[in-house]
Design a protein around this motif. Structure first.
Motif, PDB file in Angstrom:
ATOM      1  N   LEU A 134      13.837   3.071  17.401  1.00 44.08           N
ATOM      2  CA  LEU A 134      13.123   4.189  16.788  1.00 44.08           C
ATOM      3  C   LEU A 134      11.766   4.325  17.450  1.00 44.08           C
ATOM      4  N   ILE A 135      11.388   5.552  17.775  1.00 39.56           N
ATOM      5  CA  ILE A 135      10.089   5.813  18.392  1.00 39.56           C
ATOM      6  C   ILE A 135       9.343   6.786  17.492  1.00 39.56           C
ATOM      7  N   PHE A 136       8.202   6.349  17.004  1.00 37.89           N
ATOM      8  CA  PHE A 136       7.391   7.180  16.113  1.00 37.89           C
ATOM      9  C   PHE A 136       6.038   7.454  16.742  1.00 37.89           C
ATOM     10  N   THR A 137       5.567   8.681  16.592  1.00 40.70           N
ATOM     11  CA  THR A 137       4.162   8.979  16.808  1.00 40.70           C
ATOM     12  C   THR A 137       3.596   9.068  15.406  1.00 40.70           C
ATOM     13  N   GLY A 167      15.208  11.578  23.003  1.00 39.24           N
ATOM     14  CA  GLY A 167      14.317  12.667  22.621  1.00 39.24           C
ATOM     15  C   GLY A 167      14.711  13.379  21.339  1.00 39.24           C
ATOM     16  N   THR A 168      15.856  13.072  20.770  1.00 34.89           N
ATOM     17  CA  THR A 168      16.295  13.697  19.531  1.00 34.89           C
ATOM     18  C   THR A 168      15.350  13.325  18.388  1.00 34.89           C
ATOM     19  N   ILE A 169      14.777  14.328  17.748  1.00 37.37           N
ATOM     20  CA  ILE A 169      13.890  14.086  16.610  1.00 37.37           C
ATOM     21  C   ILE A 169      14.747  13.944  15.364  1.00 37.37           C
ATOM     22  N   PHE A 170      14.576  12.819  14.637  1.00 35.33           N
ATOM     23  CA  PHE A 170      15.363  12.595  13.435  1.00 35.33           C
ATOM     24  C   PHE A 170      14.559  12.801  12.159  1.00 35.33           C
ATOM     25  N   ASP A 171      13.240  12.820  12.261  1.00 39.12           N
ATOM     26  CA  ASP A 171      12.399  13.061  11.079  1.00 39.12           C
ATOM     27  C   ASP A 171      10.997  13.384  11.566  1.00 39.12           C
ATOM     28  N   GLU A 172      10.320  14.290  10.858  1.00 39.44           N
ATOM     29  CA  GLU A 172       8.955  14.635  11.247  1.00 39.44           C
ATOM     30  C   GLU A 172       8.219  15.289  10.087  1.00 39.44           C
ATOM     31  N   SER A 198       0.819  -1.218   0.000  1.00 41.26           N
ATOM     32  CA  SER A 198       0.000   0.000   0.000  1.00 41.26           C
ATOM     33  C   SER A 198       0.852   1.267   0.000  1.00 41.26           C
ATOM     34  N   VAL A 199       0.244   2.329  -0.493  1.00 34.49           N
ATOM     35  CA  VAL A 199       0.783   3.679  -0.319  1.00 34.49           C
ATOM     36  C   VAL A 199      -0.022   4.270   0.832  1.00 34.49           C
ATOM     37  N   VAL A 200       0.676   4.717   1.867  1.00 33.83           N
ATOM     38  CA  VAL A 200       0.003   5.255   3.050  1.00 33.83           C
ATOM     39  C   VAL A 200       0.182   6.767   3.109  1.00 33.83           C
ATOM     40  N   SER A 201      -0.841   7.447   3.617  1.00 38.29           N
ATOM     41  CA  SER A 201      -0.762   8.879   3.910  1.00 38.29           C
ATOM     42  C   SER A 201      -0.696   8.995   5.425  1.00 38.29           C
ATOM     43  N   VAL A 202       0.384   9.561   5.921  1.00 38.81           N
ATOM     44  CA  VAL A 202       0.609   9.614   7.365  1.00 38.81           C
ATOM     45  C   VAL A 202       1.155  10.964   7.810  1.00 38.81           C
ATOM     46  N   ASN A 203       0.895  11.256   9.069  1.00 38.94           N
ATOM     47  CA  ASN A 203       1.593  12.307   9.797  1.00 38.94           C
ATOM     48  C   ASN A 203       2.457  11.563  10.801  1.00 38.94           C
ATOM     49  N   TYR A 204       3.719  11.941  10.933  1.00 40.16           N
ATOM     50  CA  TYR A 204       4.565  11.226  11.884  1.00 40.16           C
ATOM     51  C   TYR A 204       5.688  12.110  12.403  1.00 40.16           C
TER      52      TYR A 204
END
Length: 190
Positions: A174-177, A107-112, A94-100
């Motif tokens: 890795l921790i994703f919201t 706590g370092t954010i590596f991608d958002e 699938s192609v997914v549409s996400v907010n992450y």
């Protein structure tokens, strides 16, 4: 000329010694980071295993034999923050549409795709080809419904493993919201 040769001969061992020290320091930093990540994983696995509040979901990595027993490193741990109501799940293709937002245990954010608190109705999702993502992300997303918001904990072996990727150190959990907005199965049109 003799002075230069003698100086170089004296400096060369010192230079080699300094070089080997930095490699040792890097190894110590990596070992410490890997140990910290494994300790964090053990804590998350225990909390998810207790599941006292009922908001944890645990999934064996996509593609692994479910009849076998696997160590904690091969499971993805998901804490449900918000449940969607639409039936159906993305598939591997699938192609997914996400907010992450992705972060490390420190706590370092590596991608958002958004900054600050996630407000799904105000965000602009991105599209991702699910099978092009790390195995832990693929595993979790295939279990989500549209509208779900989960905090996903991906062990290093299901993320980037012992590889340094961008600003993600080797051995990182890795921790994703993640908010799954929509998906389209491969070959379908919207």
């Amino acid at each position: 000329m003799r002075f230069i040769k003698r100086t170089l001969l004296l400096l060369l061992p010192a230079l080699l010694l300094l070089t080997s020290c930095s490699e040792t320091e890097d190894a110590v930093v990596y070992d410490t980071w890997a140990i910290e990540n494994q300790a964090c994983l053990a804590k998350i696995a225990a909390e998810a295993g207790e599941n006292a509040s009922g908001d944890w979901k645990v999934f064996l990595a996509y593609g692994l034999d479910e009849s076998r027993t696997w160590p904690a490193d091969y499971y993805v741990y998901c804490k449900v923050k918000q449940s969607g109501s639409e039936p159906g799940y993305p598939s591997y293709n699938s192609v997914v549409s996400v907010n992450y937002s992705g972060r490390l245990i420190n706590g370092t954010i590596f991608d958002e795709t958004y900054t600050g608190e996630l407000v799904p109705e105000k965000e602009t999702p991105v599209e991702l080809q699910l099978n092009a993502c790390v195995q832990g992300f693929v595993t979790a997303l295939q279990e989500m419904q549209r509208g779900d918001v989960w905090e996903i904990y991906i062990p290093p072996v299901l993320g980037y493993g012992s590889t340094v990727t961008g600003n993600i150190p080797a051995g990182s959990m890795l921790i994703f919201t993640v908010n799954l907005v929509d998906f389209v199965h491969y070959g379908e049109t919207e």
